[in-house]
Design an enzyme around this catalytic site. Structure first.
Site, PDB file in Angstrom:
ATOM      1  CB  SER A 126      25.014 -12.457  30.352  1.00 43.70           C
ATOM      2  OG  SER A 126      24.645 -11.568  29.329  1.00 43.70           O
ATOM      3  CE1 TYR A 150      30.078 -14.350  27.524  1.00 42.60           C
ATOM      4  CE2 TYR A 150      27.974 -13.422  26.842  1.00 42.60           C
ATOM      5  CZ  TYR A 150      28.995 -13.536  27.774  1.00 42.60           C
ATOM      6  OH  TYR A 150      28.910 -12.835  28.960  1.00 42.60           O
ATOM      7  CE  LYS A 154      29.087 -15.537  30.972  1.00 46.42           C
ATOM      8  NZ  LYS A 154      30.040 -15.694  32.087  1.00 46.42           N
TER       9      LYS A 154
END
Ligand code: NAD
Ligand code: WQD
Length: 339
Positions: A126, A150, A154
């Site tokens: 992302s 989050y 990644k």
């Protein structure tokens, strides 16, 4: 014979569109999902749209025995690993659930792949890994950081794959850093179906336009951007899906790994998107300006030239088309995949 590609998180928003793009490119696709954030009804829609058979196994990517069985039965040549939780706010409240699912799922999938001798993975990363951009547009060599669990999953996921490549050069991985995926398949039969209140801008705007919500809260109009609202690189989900086909061709062609942005290179503000959605839908999108959302950056858009150069891929759909396709999905399916 064409390569077999295993999609994890296959019933999700981006994977379901990628499924169709990969089949159209001639790949055999096998899907795995545990439906933790998707509906089995996606598969019925795909059966209507897909040019080939829909092969699917319900499994949790954290479950080694289940994943081994999938590998034994289907013998994939490569994996596209979409399966993950993705809500930033929820990740702050429930970090362990995010680390377990996103990192536990990745490590488990890689271990099962190694056992099976399958060492090619495309990984859903992302633009969140760029943290607060120092300069725009963002190139792949820009500094990375995370401001929430989050984003950490990644960043750490990317690192795990790079470490694997160092330990065993037979691993070839394509790390794809998505910017802001929006829109839906042109058929209007599959699209994004958020549970509860949408966290992301376009699904929220869609629900306002269709009358399901009263108005949009615009999170701040005092950013250092042309109209003061946040600027993002929105990318049509079908362009993104094609990016996966290009990444797989790249990995299957020669032994090499790559980290690449998937964006359009064009930034639009919240108000640009509101106006484009009003034009596409013919409906008003009332909004009010509220306080900034904690953790948001002012602006973020990609330099997509490395993807063009290395993968021969570029996004082709503009903002108007993203809004038109979102609107078709929204009006055909006001309750998403629920009947
Ligand atoms: P999504 O929630 O629609 O799809 C994820 C799918 O994975 C869901 O169908 C869910 O049921 C499944 N899943 C989750 N945990 C699982 C597990 N343990 N076992 C099996 N299946 C599991 O999300 P999406 O928007 O399609 O995102 C796909 C990927 O792209 C994710 O990795 C996400 O972090 C990443 N990504 C998304 C965006 C975005 O804005 N949508 C942006 C950048 C990156
Ligand atoms: C876009 C713009 C908001 C909602 C998030 C994740 C990121 C990635 C993509 C997975 C911003 C504004 C939004 C609303 C608003 N996901 N906005 N009112 O924040 O760029 O990225 O999704 O990897 O990790 O952080 O996308 O769609 O939430 O916001 O004004 O109700 O719209 O402030 O400027 P974001 P978004």
């Amino acid at each position: 014979m064409s390569a077999t590609i295993l999609l994890t998180g296959a019933a999700g928003y981006i994977a379901s569109h990628t499924w169709l793009a990969l089949q159209a490119s001639g790949f055999r696709v096998v899907g795995v999902d545990n439906f933790s954030n998707s509906s089995p009804r996606v598969l019925d829609r795909l059966r209507v749209l897909a040019p080939a058979a829909i092969e699917f196994e319900q499994a949790d990517v954290c479950d080694a025995a289940a994943m081994r069985a999938v590998f034994q039965q289907h013998k994939p040549d490569a994996v596209v690993h979409f399966a993950a939780f993705k809500a930033v706010g929820e990740s702050v409240a429930q970090p362990l659930a995010y680390y377990r699912n996103n990192l536990g799922g990745l490590v488990n999938t890689c271990e099962v792949m190694r056992e099976a001798g399958c060492k090619r993975m495309v990984f859903s990363s992302s633009a969140t890994v760029y943290g607060v951009p120092e300069r725009l547009p963002l190139r792949e060599d820009a500094p990375t950081s995370a401001t929430n669990p989050y984003g950490q999953t990644k960043l750490m996921g990317e690192q795990i794959l790079r470490d694997l490549g160092v330990a065993d050069p037979a691993w070839q991985t394509a790390i794809l850093r998505y910017f802001n995926p929006v829109g839906a398949h042109e058929s209007g039969r599959i699209g994004e179906d958020p549970r509860g209140t949408p966290n992301n801008l376009m699904p929220y705007v869609a629900q306002v336009a269709v009358g399901r919500r009263e108005k949009l809260a615009v999170f701040g109009n005092d950013y250092d951007t042309p109209d003061g609202t946040g600027v993002r690189d929105y990318i049509h989900v079908c362009d993104l899906a094609e990016g996966h086909a290009a990444a797989l061709r790249y990995l299957l062609d020669a032994p090499r790994s790559i980290t690449v942005n998937l964006g359009t290179g064009q930034g639009y503000s919240v108000l640009d998107l509101v106006r484009a959605y009003e034009a596409a839908s013919g409906r008003p999108v009332p909004y009010e300006i509220v306080a900034r959302r904690p953790g948001d950056v002012a602006a973020c858009w990609a330099d997509p030239s490395f993807a063009a150069e290395q993968l021969g891929w570029r996004a082709v759909h503009g903002l108007a088309r993203m809004c038109e396709d979102s609107w078709r999905w929204q009006t055909n399916n006001p309750k998403g995949f629920e009947e």
